[in-house]
Design a protein around this motif. Structure first.
Motif, PDB file in Angstrom:
ATOM      1  N   GLU A 148     107.389 -45.829  14.791  1.00  0.00           N
ATOM      2  CA  GLU A 148     108.325 -46.936  14.569  1.00  0.00           C
ATOM      3  C   GLU A 148     109.442 -46.508  13.614  1.00  0.00           C
ATOM      4  N   THR A 149     109.081 -45.763  12.587  1.00  0.00           N
ATOM      5  CA  THR A 149     110.079 -45.264  11.628  1.00  0.00           C
ATOM      6  C   THR A 149     111.051 -44.307  12.314  1.00  0.00           C
ATOM      7  N   LEU A 150     110.518 -43.454  13.168  1.00  0.00           N
ATOM      8  CA  LEU A 150     111.350 -42.495  13.893  1.00  0.00           C
ATOM      9  C   LEU A 150     112.283 -43.220  14.857  1.00  0.00           C
ATOM     10  N   LEU A 151     111.759 -44.237  15.540  1.00  0.00           N
ATOM     11  CA  LEU A 151     112.579 -45.015  16.477  1.00  0.00           C
ATOM     12  C   LEU A 151     113.744 -45.675  15.744  1.00  0.00           C
ATOM     13  N   ASN A 152     113.462 -46.283  14.611  1.00  0.00           N
ATOM     14  CA  ASN A 152     114.522 -46.947  13.837  1.00  0.00           C
ATOM     15  C   ASN A 152     115.556 -45.947  13.331  1.00  0.00           C
ATOM     16  N   LYS A 153     115.095 -44.771  12.979  1.00  0.00           N
ATOM     17  CA  LYS A 153     116.005 -43.724  12.514  1.00  0.00           C
ATOM     18  C   LYS A 153     116.956 -43.297  13.627  1.00  0.00           C
ATOM     19  N   GLU A 154     116.402 -43.095  14.827  1.00  0.00           N
ATOM     20  CA  GLU A 154     117.222 -42.688  15.970  1.00  0.00           C
ATOM     21  C   GLU A 154     118.126 -43.826  16.422  1.00  0.00           C
ATOM     22  N   LEU A 155     117.629 -45.060  16.309  1.00  0.00           N
ATOM     23  CA  LEU A 155     118.440 -46.230  16.660  1.00  0.00           C
ATOM     24  C   LEU A 155     119.657 -46.320  15.747  1.00  0.00           C
ATOM     25  N   ASP A 156     119.436 -46.101  14.467  1.00  0.00           N
ATOM     26  CA  ASP A 156     120.529 -46.151  13.500  1.00  0.00           C
ATOM     27  C   ASP A 156     121.553 -45.053  13.800  1.00  0.00           C
ATOM     28  N   LYS A 157     121.065 -43.891  14.178  1.00  0.00           N
ATOM     29  CA  LYS A 157     121.955 -42.776  14.524  1.00  0.00           C
ATOM     30  C   LYS A 157     122.804 -43.132  15.744  1.00  0.00           C
ATOM     31  N   ALA A 158     122.154 -43.739  16.770  1.00  0.00           N
ATOM     32  CA  ALA A 158     122.864 -44.124  17.983  1.00  0.00           C
ATOM     33  C   ALA A 158     123.895 -45.215  17.701  1.00  0.00           C
ATOM     34  N   TYR A 159     123.525 -46.162  16.849  1.00  0.00           N
ATOM     35  CA  TYR A 159     124.453 -47.256  16.537  1.00  0.00           C
ATOM     36  C   TYR A 159     125.718 -46.718  15.861  1.00  0.00           C
ATOM     37  N   ARG A 160     125.531 -45.831  14.899  1.00  0.00           N
ATOM     38  CA  ARG A 160     126.679 -45.267  14.195  1.00  0.00           C
ATOM     39  C   ARG A 160     127.559 -44.429  15.135  1.00  0.00           C
ATOM     40  N   LYS A 161     126.941 -43.846  16.138  1.00  0.00           N
ATOM     41  CA  LYS A 161     127.674 -43.018  17.082  1.00  0.00           C
ATOM     42  C   LYS A 161     128.517 -43.850  18.050  1.00  0.00           C
ATOM     43  N   TYR A 162     127.920 -44.947  18.582  1.00  0.00           N
ATOM     44  CA  TYR A 162     128.593 -45.703  19.637  1.00  0.00           C
ATOM     45  C   TYR A 162     129.332 -46.958  19.173  1.00  0.00           C
ATOM     46  N   SER A 163     129.017 -47.446  17.998  1.00  0.00           N
ATOM     47  CA  SER A 163     129.646 -48.696  17.540  1.00  0.00           C
ATOM     48  C   SER A 163     131.134 -48.521  17.240  1.00  0.00           C
ATOM     49  N   ARG A 164     131.570 -47.300  17.105  1.00  0.00           N
ATOM     50  CA  ARG A 164     132.991 -47.057  16.843  1.00  0.00           C
ATOM     51  C   ARG A 164     133.858 -47.368  18.058  1.00  0.00           C
ATOM     52  N   THR A 165     133.292 -47.240  19.240  1.00  0.00           N
ATOM     53  CA  THR A 165     134.088 -47.425  20.468  1.00  0.00           C
ATOM     54  C   THR A 165     133.562 -48.517  21.385  1.00  0.00           C
ATOM     55  N   ASP A 166     132.318 -48.953  21.194  1.00  0.00           N
ATOM     56  CA  ASP A 166     131.728 -49.954  22.095  1.00  0.00           C
ATOM     57  C   ASP A 166     131.247 -51.176  21.319  1.00  0.00           C
ATOM     58  N   THR A 167     131.203 -52.282  22.005  1.00  0.00           N
ATOM     59  CA  THR A 167     130.703 -53.531  21.402  1.00  0.00           C
ATOM     60  C   THR A 167     129.823 -54.272  22.387  1.00  0.00           C
ATOM     61  N   ASP A 168     128.982 -55.160  21.860  1.00  0.00           N
ATOM     62  CA  ASP A 168     128.148 -56.069  22.661  1.00  0.00           C
ATOM     63  C   ASP A 168     127.305 -55.326  23.706  1.00  0.00           C
ATOM     64  N   TYR A 169     127.440 -55.736  24.981  1.00  0.00           N
ATOM     65  CA  TYR A 169     126.574 -55.242  26.052  1.00  0.00           C
ATOM     66  C   TYR A 169     126.703 -53.728  26.240  1.00  0.00           C
ATOM     67  N   SER A 170     127.946 -53.250  26.240  1.00  0.00           N
ATOM     68  CA  SER A 170     128.179 -51.818  26.430  1.00  0.00           C
ATOM     69  C   SER A 170     127.506 -51.008  25.332  1.00  0.00           C
ATOM     70  N   LEU A 171     127.616 -51.482  24.108  1.00  0.00           N
ATOM     71  CA  LEU A 171     126.993 -50.798  22.979  1.00  0.00           C
ATOM     72  C   LEU A 171     125.476 -50.774  23.123  1.00  0.00           C
ATOM     73  N   GLU A 172     124.908 -51.909  23.501  1.00  0.00           N
ATOM     74  CA  GLU A 172     123.452 -52.003  23.640  1.00  0.00           C
ATOM     75  C   GLU A 172     122.943 -51.064  24.728  1.00  0.00           C
ATOM     76  N   GLN A 173     123.641 -51.016  25.858  1.00  0.00           N
ATOM     77  CA  GLN A 173     123.212 -50.169  26.966  1.00  0.00           C
ATOM     78  C   GLN A 173     123.265 -48.680  26.608  1.00  0.00           C
ATOM     79  N   LYS A 174     124.309 -48.296  25.891  1.00  0.00           N
ATOM     80  CA  LYS A 174     124.414 -46.895  25.481  1.00  0.00           C
ATOM     81  C   LYS A 174     123.311 -46.520  24.494  1.00  0.00           C
ATOM     82  N   ILE A 175     122.987 -47.438  23.594  1.00  0.00           N
ATOM     83  CA  ILE A 175     121.910 -47.175  22.635  1.00  0.00           C
ATOM     84  C   ILE A 175     120.575 -47.043  23.364  1.00  0.00           C
ATOM     85  N   ILE A 176     120.358 -47.940  24.333  1.00  0.00           N
ATOM     86  CA  ILE A 176     119.104 -47.900  25.099  1.00  0.00           C
ATOM     87  C   ILE A 176     118.978 -46.565  25.847  1.00  0.00           C
ATOM     88  N   ARG A 177     120.047 -46.152  26.513  1.00  0.00           N
ATOM     89  CA  ARG A 177     120.001 -44.881  27.258  1.00  0.00           C
ATOM     90  C   ARG A 177     119.772 -43.704  26.311  1.00  0.00           C
TER      91      ARG A 177
END
Length: 258
Positions: A209-238
């Motif tokens: 769970e700790t590792l998942l949250n760490k990777e999630l945070d990394k993905a959010y910081r990577k994609y939140s600069r250019t994507d929002t809402d649904y697009s952001l969520e889908q990229k994080i999931i992938r």
């Protein structure tokens, strides 16, 4: 003709005759032909001296090369070529060295296999490639590998890789990482799969769970600069699926994170 000079020059001797012949010979040549200053020698005898001196010098060069570690026939041949030894003389030297067991490609392969079993981490494909590059023939390699087992070595390597990556990847990604590592080290799929079966793959739930949250945070910081809402969520999931995390756990973590 008569020998007018027999003088040591570093590791060779300079032989001169009264007919202006100059030849560099080895000490073995002097002993073999009982050469001394003032000795009479004819053209045929001089020719024999020169031929043996070339052989003796080439053999000494080869023995020096072999004194550091065991070498293959091809390695010695290449070394002698670099020292400008005549091809016919090289063939004679190699034959003699094989007779005297200074060169033994089969024994070389067996030593490589023994060392790998004792402390190495290479699979059969990696070792075969290494031995081919050393110039050892396929039939010698095949004969030596015929009864060799690599299961225990694969298990040992798998344990090391598992320990190295544990806590850094999801359960599924960890398994893939270890298997990829085994294949890269030259193990076949059969031995790799058997080695994987011996390992414990379920990691601590809290650590995952700790590792998942760490990777999630990394993905959010990577994609939140250019994507929002649904697009952001889908990229994080992938992104997290590629990391090997379970889809349901990703969705649950996202609900808490976003």
């Amino acid at each position: 003709m008569r020998i007018t000079k027999l003088e040591k020059k570093k590791r060779l001797y300079l032989l001169e005759t009264d007919q202006d012949n100059q030849v560099y010979i080895t000490e073995d040549t002097i002993v073999r032909f009982f050469l001394t200053k003032g000795k009479k020698i004819n053209e045929n005898e001089l020719k024999e001296v020169i031929q043996f001196a070339q052989f003796s010098n080439g053999k000494n060069i080869a023995l020096y090369y072999l004194s550091f570690k065991k070498r293959t026939k091809k390695e010695v041949e290449t070394y002698l070529e670099k020292h400008n030894i005549d091809p016919l003389t090289i063939s004679e030297i190699l034959h003699k060295l094989q007779e005297e067991k200074w060169i033994d490609d089969q024994d070389y392969v067996q030593q490589v296999l023994f060392q790998n079993a004792l402390s190495g981490d290479k699979g059969p494909q990696a070792l075969r490639q290494k031995l081919y590059q050393k110039g050892i023939s396929k039939h010698i390699i095949d004969a030596c590998f015929e009864l060799e087992e690599f299961e225990e070595i694969a298990e040992k390597v798998a344990q090391k890789l598992h320990k190295k990556y544990l806590g850094k990847y999801s359960d599924r990604a960890l398994k893939e990482k270890v298997k990829q590592g085994l294949l890269l080290k030259g193990f076949d799929y059969k031995d790799a799969d058997k080695a994987l079966e011996k390992l414990e793959w379920v990691q601590d739930e809290q650590e995952q769970e700790t590792l998942l949250n760490k990777e999630l945070d990394k993905a959010y910081r990577k994609y939140s600069r250019t994507d929002t809402d649904y697009s952001l969520e889908q990229k994080i999931i992938r992104f997290l699926l590629r990391k090997g995390f379970d889809y349901d756990k990703i969705k649950r973590a996202l609900r808490e994170y976003l």
